[in-house]
Scaffold this active site. Structure first.
Site, PDB file in Angstrom:
ATOM      1  N   GLU A  87     -26.733  -3.469 -22.163  1.00 57.92           N
ATOM      2  CA  GLU A  87     -26.532  -3.417 -23.608  1.00 57.92           C
ATOM      3  C   GLU A  87     -25.283  -4.183 -24.034  1.00 57.92           C
ATOM      4  O   GLU A  87     -25.298  -4.921 -25.024  1.00 57.92           O
ATOM      5  CB  GLU A  87     -26.433  -1.961 -24.066  1.00 57.92           C
ATOM      6  N   ARG A 131       0.817  -1.213   0.000  1.00 55.39           N
ATOM      7  CA  ARG A 131       0.000   0.000   0.000  1.00 55.39           C
ATOM      8  C   ARG A 131       0.851   1.264   0.000  1.00 55.39           C
ATOM      9  O   ARG A 131       0.468   2.278  -0.580  1.00 55.39           O
ATOM     10  CB  ARG A 131      -0.930   0.000   1.220  1.00 55.39           C
TER      11      ARG A 131
END
Length: 468
Positions: A142, A121
């Site tokens: 879609e 991190r």
């Protein structure tokens, strides 16, 4: 027999994300509250980071939320900045991070935030793009149908499935069916398309279709059925929030399933997940908005692109990579923010043209269905409100992202002002230096002239003495 077996296989593929515990105690409120709060507390402790989020670190993690335009950023920004030797192996098209390559600089993936558990991190910067949640649901619906429709060239579902499996196994070829969340959504839509095509063949032609492409149930699964289906509930709705929280069904967190379904069962607990997601957005290097595409791209080039260019130039990756024939344009052409944006514009234009052609060819196979922006405007208000209701967390996260976007814009403006001020200072310093140089030259010439006059006068005096 083979057709029925394949349908059963598809059902089993979707089953893990549709099955909910029968026990009422499994997700009772008190139990869920404990699970969610424990996860949120742990996440806040892990995310606690006071570092300057505006500074690019060693690794750039592009958390690609589906249907936000992230493909354009990957191919037209990141691929122009980073060479293939600097990409984490199979990071964009394959889902799981391969840690074998220790010195990679770019990780771009549909994985959720939980993959950060495999990264350092302190050395990782995160960027992402968000989209209006209602528009993103439309786009997911879609695109699932668009990809599934490509397989309608086959005579039946069995043949289509065999072909898709061959593509997945073919070395060097990446199938959409390998990528989350399409590996769940596309097979579902494939089954729906073939089922409806088979039914039309049995009934015979012609058919009287309606004018609403989102409700042609004889050809495709209607939108209102899609948004209420358990698969969409688990993967699509509030997808951005769950992805940034690291709680998708693709998560590396062992209790992600329980946390996610507790939040879905008891919506008031969603505030804990939303809080974590907002904090992670605040800590990101960059957050773009699909609806503000041009401004987002400009901001990315200035806030991220500029730092990547400087970082790679400072680390001299060409030397590290050896004879890398795919060296980045940032090194080969002395990339600047200005020509990065110019390159991006050209690349995006070509990419959109290619995507448009594929989309048109797919929808020809399910005519008269053709999804357009104009058709979206005619979807009933009731359906739109229902989509909004199902995506309450994403809507709140999007509002937060819009505020963050404004702050980013201010940061970019300050950097540009600072850059302009520094440039002016250098110019002034340069002019002062040039002025000082001329003054020294004039002084030198003046001294030289005085010396010449002195020598001349002395010579005249000596000549006069000789004559006497």
């Amino acid at each position: 027999m083979g057709h029925d077996a394949l349908r059963l296989a598809l059902l089993l593929l979707l089953l893990p994300i549709q099955v909910y515990p029968n026990s009422s105690n499994a997700y009772d409120y008190e139990h869920c509250e404990t699970i969610v709060e424990k996860w949120a507390s742990s996440s806040r402790q892990t995310d606690n980071n006071n570092d300057d989020g505006h500074i690019l670190k060693d690794l750039l993690f592009f958390l690609h939320v589906p249907r936000t335009g992230g493909r354009s950023y990957f191919y037209c920004f990141l691929k122009k900045l980073y060479s293939s030797s600097l990409e984490c192996p199979r990071s964009y098209d394959k889902l799981r991070f391969n840690p074998r390559k220790q010195n990679c600089r770019l990780l771009a993936t549909h994985d959720d935030y939980s993959i950060m558990s495999k990264l350092s991190r302190e050395k990782t910067s995160v960027v992402t793009i968000l989209r209006n949640p209602v528009e993103r649901v439309f786009s997911a619906y879609e695109f699932s149908i668009e990809v599934a429709a490509r397989f309608l060239v086959h005579t039946n579902l069995t043949s289509a499935a065999k072909t898709s499996e061959k593509l997945r196994l073919k070395k060097g070829v990446v199938s959409t069916l390998d990528i989350w969340p399409w590996k769940y959504l596309v097979p579902w839509m494939m089954e729906e398309l073939f089922k409806r095509r088979d039914a039309r063949k049995k009934m015979g032609q012609p058919f009287a279709y309606g004018n609403d492409p989102y409700n042609v149930e004889e050809v495709v699964l209607p939108l209102h059925e899609f948004i209420n289906h358990p698969v969409a509930m688990d993967i699509v709705h509030n997808g951005a929030t769950f992805q940034i929280a690291g709680l998708t069904n693709n998560s590396n967190i062992w209790d992600a399933h329980d946390v996610r379904h507790c939040v879905m069962t008891h919506q008031t607990l969603g505030k804990h997940v939303l809080e974590v997601a907002k904090k992670r957005l605040d800590d990101m290097l960059y957050v773009g908005l699909t609806e503000d595409h041009r401004e987002s791209a400009t901001m990315f080039a200035n806030l991220v692109g500029q730092q990547v260019i400087s970082q790679l130039a400072a680390s001299n990756p060409v030397t590290e990579a050896g004879n890398d024939t795919s060296a980045v344009e940032a090194q080969n052409k002395n990339m600047t923010v200005e020509n990065l944006m110019e390159t991006y514009g050209t690349c995006v234009s070509k990419l959109r043209s290619s995507q448009s052609k594929r989309r048109i060819n797919s929808f020809r196979r399910i005519s008269p269905v053709n999804f357009t922006k104009e058709a979206r405007r005619h979807v009933s208000e009731a359906v739109l409100k229902h989509i909004s209701l199902l995506n309450g967390l994403d809507i709140e996260l999007y509002k937060h992202a819009q505020k963050f976007f404004i702050k980013q814009h201010q940061v970019m403006e300050h950097k540009q002002v600072d850059s302009a001020t520094e440039e002016s200072w250098h110019l002034m310093h340069s002019r002062n230096y040039i002025g000082s140089a001329w003054e020294i030259l004039y002084l030198f010439l003046f001294i030289l002239l005085l010396l010449f006059i002195c020598l001349y006068v002395n010579a005249k005096r000596r000549k006069s003495k000789v004559k006497i």
